[in-house]
Design an enzyme around this catalytic site. Structure first.
Site, PDB file in Angstrom:
ATOM      1  CD  GLN A 170      43.224  63.758  82.391  1.00 31.19           C
ATOM      2  OE1 GLN A 170      42.343  64.667  81.865  1.00 31.19           O
ATOM      3  NE2 GLN A 170      44.097  63.197  81.308  1.00 31.19           N
ATOM      4  CB  SER A 187      50.401  66.850  85.092  1.00 25.78           C
ATOM      5  OG  SER A 187      51.662  66.379  84.851  1.00 25.78           O
ATOM      6  CB  ALA A 188      50.859  72.433  85.871  1.00 22.77           C
ATOM      7  CB  CYS A 310      49.444  56.016  67.363  1.00 21.02           C
ATOM      8  SG  CYS A 310      49.949  55.708  65.873  1.00 21.02           S
TER       9      CYS A 310
END
Ligand SMILES: Cc1ncc(COP(=O)(O)O)c(C=O)c1O
Length: 369
Positions: A170, A187-188, A310
């Site tokens: 992030q 992560s891209a 969830c």
């Protein structure tokens, strides 16, 4: 008009990224391991991409290992732990789950607590390292709350007693990530690049990710996803060029939204604003069921997410907010709003209006009106 305010979940691809990827798919389809001209062209693109990603994270190109994303990178780093893992109570499942598995296999796992603002308890971190550890693994910026951990203080506290792995998924593209870590995952797709591509940056020996044809200097076998990697690099180049402007702009949009929402009954922000990612607004809204609000807002054309996870249809309170001392009710009444490329002031104002209108209708028992 739909308004996408869930950039911590994923981001839209920038046209520059799509263009770079399309060019590779059309023209540079060779195998980077082949020694002929087609292979050499692919190898050139791969090397260029590696340098670009390395530049953004402040590493040497040979330290970058391309992966299928941060989940793979996180799992790999943790797989090298044999005796003692020190981590935190606010990790992403891609660290939490492998940590739990290590614990089941008899490895000692210490989960350092955070305070009410989501920042790591450095006294507890220091105590956790008394007998040493194989690895300290921590989330740099939290995906739910946006809380950024104070890396320089953490590095000082660790005092070289264990290698440090940071999950920068992030953080990358939102705040500067240079620093004194040993392993970094990213992560891209969190910075306007493609999904299914990311990296592990390893400044010391890391476990081999995948065994195979010796790609990535023998550290991750498998023919490289060149289009994805080049797309990742294009996203990193944009992030580097726009770093300051992006931070200022996102923070202004995020604060504008807060100004319009702070009068909601009992609303409060999770995390201290100056310690949170510039694009993230994590809100506690007493008496509101976050998950129901997210679904209702979706019908109103606003995409946000709840501070709840969830699983198989059952909503459970976020472990991150519980670790920050919130009650299950408070945690279930949380909303995560994350801005990014494509958002503007008009969208923010419109989203705030729709949120106000919906909450009023929900309070009067007529959410569907
Ligand atoms: C902090 C953090 N770590 C790891 C991941 C996993 O990324 P990916 O699903 O791209 O592997 C995410 C994705 O949400 C994340 O936010």
């Amino acid at each position: 008009m739909r308004i996408y305010l869930d950039h911590n979940a994923t981001t839209p691809l920038r046209p520059e990224v799509v263009e770079a990827m399309s060019r590779v798919l059309r023209e540079t389809w060779g195998n980077p391991s082949s020694i002929h001209a087609e292979g050499a062209a692919a190898r050139g693109a791969l090397d260029g991409a590696r340098s670009e990603v390395a530049e953004l994270v402040g590493a040497a190109p040979e330290e970058v290992v391309f992966t299928a994303g941060a989940t793979e990178a996180n799992n790999t780093v943790l797989s090298g732990v044999r005796r003692h893992l020190v981590t935190t109570r606010v990790e992403h499942p891609s660290v939490r789950e492998p940590a739990a598995e290590l614990e089941e296999a008899g490895v000692r796992v210490t989960r350092v607590p955070v305070d009410g603002d989501g920042r790591l308890d450095l006294v507890a971190l220091d105590a956790a390292l008394e007998d040493g550890a194989d690895l300290v693994s921590l989330i740099w910026a939290n995906n739910e709350t946006g809380v950024v951990q104070p890396l320089p203080e953490i590095v000082t506290c660790i005092a070289a007693r264990a290698p440090l792995h940071v999950d920068a998924t992030q953080a990358l593209g939102k705040i500067p990530v240079e620093g004194d870590w040993d392993f970094l995952s990213a992560s891209a797709h969190k910075l306007n690049g493609p999904k299914g591509t990311g990296c592990l940056v390893a400044r010391r020996d890391a476990p081999v990710l995948l065994r195979g044809g010796g790609q990535e200097a023998g550290r991750r076998g498998g023919t490289e996803n060149l289009a994805g990697i080049v797309g990742f690099a294009a996203a990193c180049a944009l992030a580097r060029k726009e770093a300051v402007e992006r931070r200022t702009r996102c923070a202004a949009l995020r604060d504008r939204l807060w100004e319009r929402l702070e009068k909601l009954p009992g609303a409060r922000r999770n995390g201290r604003p100056e310690e949170v990612l510039p694009n993230t607004l994590s809100l506690e809204l007493p008496g509101v069921e976050g998950d129901a609000l997210v679904q209702a807002l979706d019908l109103e054309g606003v995409a946000v997410s709840a501070g709840a996870a969830c699983h198989a249809g059952a909503v459970s309170a976020s472990h991150v907010l519980l670790a920050m001392g919130r009650t299950p009710e408070q945690a279930l009444g949380s909303l995560r709003i994350s801005v990014g490329h494509g958002n503007d002031e008009a969208q923010i104002d419109e989203a705030a209006e729709r949120i106000h209108a919906l909450l009023q209708r929900m309070a009067s028992g007529k959410p569907g009106e």
